[in-house]
Scaffold this motif. Structure first.
Motif, PDB file in Angstrom:
ATOM      1  N   ASP A 161      42.399  18.412  64.123  1.00 43.95           N
ATOM      2  CA  ASP A 161      43.266  18.337  62.540  1.00 43.95           C
ATOM      3  C   ASP A 161      44.660  17.124  63.092  1.00 43.95           C
ATOM      4  O   ASP A 161      45.466  17.871  64.299  1.00 43.95           O
ATOM      5  N   PRO A 162      44.840  16.636  62.131  1.00 45.79           N
ATOM      6  CA  PRO A 162      45.724  15.362  62.607  1.00 45.79           C
ATOM      7  C   PRO A 162      46.553  16.325  62.219  1.00 45.79           C
ATOM      8  O   PRO A 162      48.201  16.055  63.072  1.00 45.79           O
ATOM      9  N   LEU A 163      46.585  17.093  61.335  1.00 47.58           N
ATOM     10  CA  LEU A 163      48.556  17.823  60.926  1.00 47.58           C
ATOM     11  C   LEU A 163      48.863  18.829  62.348  1.00 47.58           C
ATOM     12  O   LEU A 163      49.825  18.901  62.538  1.00 47.58           O
ATOM     13  N   PHE A 164      47.970  19.169  63.435  1.00 48.33           N
ATOM     14  CA  PHE A 164      48.480  19.788  64.482  1.00 48.33           C
ATOM     15  C   PHE A 164      48.449  18.876  65.938  1.00 48.33           C
ATOM     16  O   PHE A 164      49.033  19.239  67.031  1.00 48.33           O
ATOM     17  N   GLY A 165      47.951  18.095  65.190  1.00 47.95           N
ATOM     18  CA  GLY A 165      47.830  16.724  66.923  1.00 47.95           C
ATOM     19  C   GLY A 165      46.316  16.633  67.558  1.00 47.95           C
ATOM     20  O   GLY A 165      45.911  15.945  66.670  1.00 47.95           O
ATOM     21  N   ASP A 166      46.051  16.429  68.384  1.00 49.57           N
ATOM     22  CA  ASP A 166      44.616  15.631  68.555  1.00 49.57           C
ATOM     23  C   ASP A 166      44.220  15.741  70.084  1.00 49.57           C
ATOM     24  O   ASP A 166      45.046  18.164  70.505  1.00 49.57           O
ATOM     25  N   LEU A 167      43.082  15.790  70.546  1.00 50.50           N
ATOM     26  CA  LEU A 167      42.388  16.593  71.535  1.00 50.50           C
ATOM     27  C   LEU A 167      43.553  16.756  73.157  1.00 50.50           C
ATOM     28  O   LEU A 167      42.816  17.367  74.063  1.00 50.50           O
ATOM     29  N   GLY A 183      53.882  23.660  61.596  1.00 50.55           N
ATOM     30  CA  GLY A 183      53.433  23.845  63.135  1.00 50.55           C
ATOM     31  C   GLY A 183      53.017  22.672  63.709  1.00 50.55           C
ATOM     32  O   GLY A 183      51.626  23.059  63.264  1.00 50.55           O
ATOM     33  N   ASP A 184      52.454  22.950  64.949  1.00 54.41           N
ATOM     34  CA  ASP A 184      51.673  22.214  65.494  1.00 54.41           C
ATOM     35  C   ASP A 184      52.058  21.916  67.413  1.00 54.41           C
ATOM     36  O   ASP A 184      51.883  23.194  67.495  1.00 54.41           O
ATOM     37  N   LEU A 185      50.717  21.531  67.998  1.00 46.79           N
ATOM     38  CA  LEU A 185      50.105  22.015  68.967  1.00 46.79           C
ATOM     39  C   LEU A 185      51.046  21.349  70.388  1.00 46.79           C
ATOM     40  O   LEU A 185      51.407  22.649  70.874  1.00 46.79           O
ATOM     41  N   ALA A 197      46.438  16.567  73.017  1.00 46.77           N
ATOM     42  CA  ALA A 197      47.813  17.953  72.872  1.00 46.77           C
ATOM     43  C   ALA A 197      46.746  19.414  73.230  1.00 46.77           C
ATOM     44  O   ALA A 197      48.174  19.384  73.712  1.00 46.77           O
ATOM     45  N   PHE A 198      46.017  19.432  72.997  1.00 47.54           N
ATOM     46  CA  PHE A 198      44.539  20.594  73.148  1.00 47.54           C
ATOM     47  C   PHE A 198      45.107  20.309  74.307  1.00 47.54           C
ATOM     48  O   PHE A 198      44.938  21.880  74.768  1.00 47.54           O
ATOM     49  N   ASP A 199      44.630  19.634  75.478  1.00 47.15           N
ATOM     50  CA  ASP A 199      44.411  19.598  76.489  1.00 47.15           C
ATOM     51  C   ASP A 199      45.814  19.837  77.294  1.00 47.15           C
ATOM     52  O   ASP A 199      45.988  20.033  78.122  1.00 47.15           O
ATOM     53  N   GLY A 200      46.823  18.795  76.416  1.00 43.06           N
ATOM     54  CA  GLY A 200      48.362  19.479  77.622  1.00 43.06           C
ATOM     55  C   GLY A 200      49.092  21.135  77.179  1.00 43.06           C
ATOM     56  O   GLY A 200      49.676  21.552  78.256  1.00 43.06           O
ATOM     57  N   LEU A 201      48.147  21.387  76.065  1.00 46.61           N
ATOM     58  CA  LEU A 201      48.942  22.894  76.354  1.00 46.61           C
ATOM     59  C   LEU A 201      47.987  24.054  76.928  1.00 46.61           C
ATOM     60  O   LEU A 201      48.197  24.756  77.690  1.00 46.61           O
ATOM     61  N   THR A 204      52.899  23.777  72.490  1.00 44.65           N
ATOM     62  CA  THR A 204      53.480  23.892  73.881  1.00 44.65           C
ATOM     63  C   THR A 204      54.470  23.917  74.211  1.00 44.65           C
ATOM     64  O   THR A 204      55.233  24.803  75.803  1.00 44.65           O
ATOM     65  N   ARG A 205      55.785  23.445  73.572  1.00 43.65           N
ATOM     66  CA  ARG A 205      57.079  23.830  73.900  1.00 43.65           C
ATOM     67  C   ARG A 205      57.384  25.574  74.547  1.00 43.65           C
ATOM     68  O   ARG A 205      58.457  25.779  75.157  1.00 43.65           O
TER      69      ARG A 205
END
Length: 566
Positions: A78-84, A34-36, A86-90, A40-41
């Motif tokens: 962690d790149p496994l989950f995305g990047d910053l 799973g990932d960020l 992606a967190f901002d988008g979440l 979000t989705r």
């Protein structure tokens, strides 16, 4: 620009918080984890459920030796989950949906890959770099024995010996968890400012709160003395070692962080994982410390009305109502309640035996003196889990739901060769069964909607029948756990909005009839939980909601709970 938090005051006092285990929520990029972006989705599902906030277990940069609880960079993804980004988008999507975001912080230990620990290894004995951690000379001939007799929570010794830069056997370092998780030395004056910056980073990034891992840890007894009776310590419980947790100095840390949280606009929340007895845990929520501490008593209480009465009374007394209780019966560290409450013990010989769970056809290792099967030999766990869910949502304070709890997911018996929990090879304990990826639809391709078709296999195998428990399947069934959860959260919000319920309601507990637990909130609202072997009569009041169908003569069946308005 930092996204603004949803409007509202002390939201944490009575919110329903949905815990997301990022590895297992939704895999958008198809790598089997799973990932960020997947989170979000899927936030629409959480918002439609009726939760007010999400709690994300660690997604920070990590070698993943303990699935993110071994952090190598506290201020990155962690790149496994995305990047910053992606967190901002979440966070932005959560804001759009009216959800707050709580981020996990792990201050007791880090990863052996953390730059500061790697610098400590390179610097050698007696260096300032090693003073950031707990390095010590070994005992016995040539220092070949650990510095003290402390065990790791994950089994074995809490010490690992290092090879010095010159290649010789050297000092030992302390790790109360896995060897890949060295403990920070909180007596070093550099540690507190370091974490102050981490706290500010996530608040500035848009986090509405922090959930603090092992919040009762951090400081160890000065001198790291031996335990008097190390062989009696219970595995997987840090509190069993009083020399390694609940030290008085830890409260100063939370006073620092509270000042930071209160300086934000709006103020942020601090929620501690304080796995102590309620009277000790309550000390962490004094007015200038944490806002809340997790309530663990229901996680370990058997299916028994008097046990729940004692646990609930102690939790409310420990909070003193200054910090409403955080009620929880499921999380990422314990067997799922739909299976935990289905355990039975054979009265003939007291031996544990197995029950086949109709949800996924798996055999469950069970032990519950109350009797975990019905007269047809089916597990009573799923019904009890529904009843427990409605119960914790009906008590004053906050409630934390673990992903999949709204679907009534059972524990999965993950095959030994597929287990990934670091406690498994060291202690023979695996938490993987409650971490199996979430089923979104009836479709074996993509692991029932967890991953896109053609993706890599999920990081933990998904049972073939998992689709029958999916969000899609339960959407179509008005009697499903999903619909029960939505109805309960909607009704809870309405009762709070109308002022019928408040986070500070006093509760009067009683056990009546055939194991009926009754919790009366301020004379206005009554929770009834039938925990015995027979149906129980409902007290006076208008029935608002029940976790199952009443009997023909209006009684509440066993393993069922109900809400009544007085």
């Amino acid at each position: 620009m930092t996204p603004q938090a949803p409007a509202g005051g002390a939201w944490w006092r009575d919110s329903v918080v949905y815990q997301i285990y990022p590895r297992s929520f939704a895999d958008l990029d198809g790598d089997g984890v799973g990932d960020l972006a997947g989170i979000t989705r899927g936030l629409g599902h959480v918002a439609e459920l009726g939760a007010q906030a999400i709690w994300l277990t660690p997604f920070q940069r990590s070698p993943q030796a303990d699935h993110g609880y071994d952090v190598s960079d506290y201020c990155d993804v962690d790149p496994l989950f995305g990047d910053l980004a992606a967190f901002d988008g979440l966070v932005a999507e959560a804001r759009r949906l009216g959800l707050r975001v709580v981020v996990d912080l792990v201050p007791n230990h880090c990863s052996v890959a953390h730059p500061l620990f790697r610098a400590a290894l390179a610097a050698g004995p007696g260096s300032p770099e090693r003073a950031r951690f707990h390095f010590a000379q070994g005992r016995g001939p040539a220092g070949g024995e650990p510095p003290n007799n402390w065990p790791s929570v994950f089994g074995g010794s809490a010490w690992t010996r290092v090879t010095e830069p010159d290649g010789s056997p050297g000092e030992w370092y302390l790790h109360l968890y896995a060897p890949e998780q060295p403990d920070w030395n909180w007596r070093d004056p550099r540690t507190a400012p370091f974490f102050d910056d981490v706290v500010r980073f996530w608040f500035d990034r848009g986090a509405d709160g922090l959930r603090i891992d092992v919040a009762h840890g951090l400081f160890k007894a000065e001198g790291l003395p031996d335990l008097e009776h190390p062989g009696t310590l219970e595995p997987m419980r840090l509190r069993a070692n009083p020399l390694a947790c609940d030290r008085e100095e830890v409260h100063d840390v939370y006073r620092r962080w509270r000042a930071i949280a209160d300086s934000c606009d709006p103020p942020r929340a601090l929620i501690g994982e304080v796995n102590l007895e309620p009277d000790r845990a309550g000390r962490y929520t004094r007015p200038d410390e944490l806002h809340q501490a997790f309530a663990f008593a229901f996680l370990v209480a058997p299916w028994d009305a008097r046990a729940w009465q004692a646990a609930g009374s102690a939790l409310l007394a420990g909070s003193g109502l200054k910090a409403p209780v955080t009620w929880v019966v499921d999380n990422h560290d314990v067997e799922r309640s739909a299976s935990r409450y289905g355990r039975v013990r054979d009265p003939a010989d007291g031996a544990d035996r197995h029950v086949r769970d109709p949800a996924d056809g798996a055999d469950r290792h069970v032990r519950d003196p109350a009797g975990g099967v019905d007269r047809h030999g089916r597990s009573r766990g799923p019904a009890r889990a529904r009843a427990a869910l409605l119960a914790v949502l009906g008590l004053p304070g906050a409630a934390y739901l673990y992903q999949g709890q709204e679907l009534g997911l059972p524990q999965v018996d993950v095959a030994p060769q597929d287990r990934r929990d670091p406690a498994w090879p060291r202690l023979g304990v695996s938490r993987d069964g409650c971490r199996v990826p979430l089923p979104w639809r009836r479709d074996p391709a993509g692991a029932h909607g967890f991953s896109p078709p053609g993706a890599r296999p999920p990081w933990l195998p998904v049972p073939p029948g998992w689709g029958g428990l999916s969000v899609q399947a339960q959407e179509a069934d008005p009697s499903s756990s999903l619909h029960l959860c939505r109805s309960a959260l909607r009704l809870r919000r309405e009762l709070h909005a109308e002022g019928v319920l408040t986070a500070g309601d006093a509760v009067e507990w009683s056990v009546e009839g055939d194991g009926a637990l009754v919790a009366d909130r301020a004379g206005r609202f009554t929770l009834v939980l039938a925990m015995g072997e027979g149906p129980v009569r409902l007290p006076p009041g208008r029935l608002l909601l029940a976790s199952g169908t009443l009997t023909g003569d209006g009684l509440l069946p066993p393993d069922t709970s109900a809400w009544l308005l007085r």
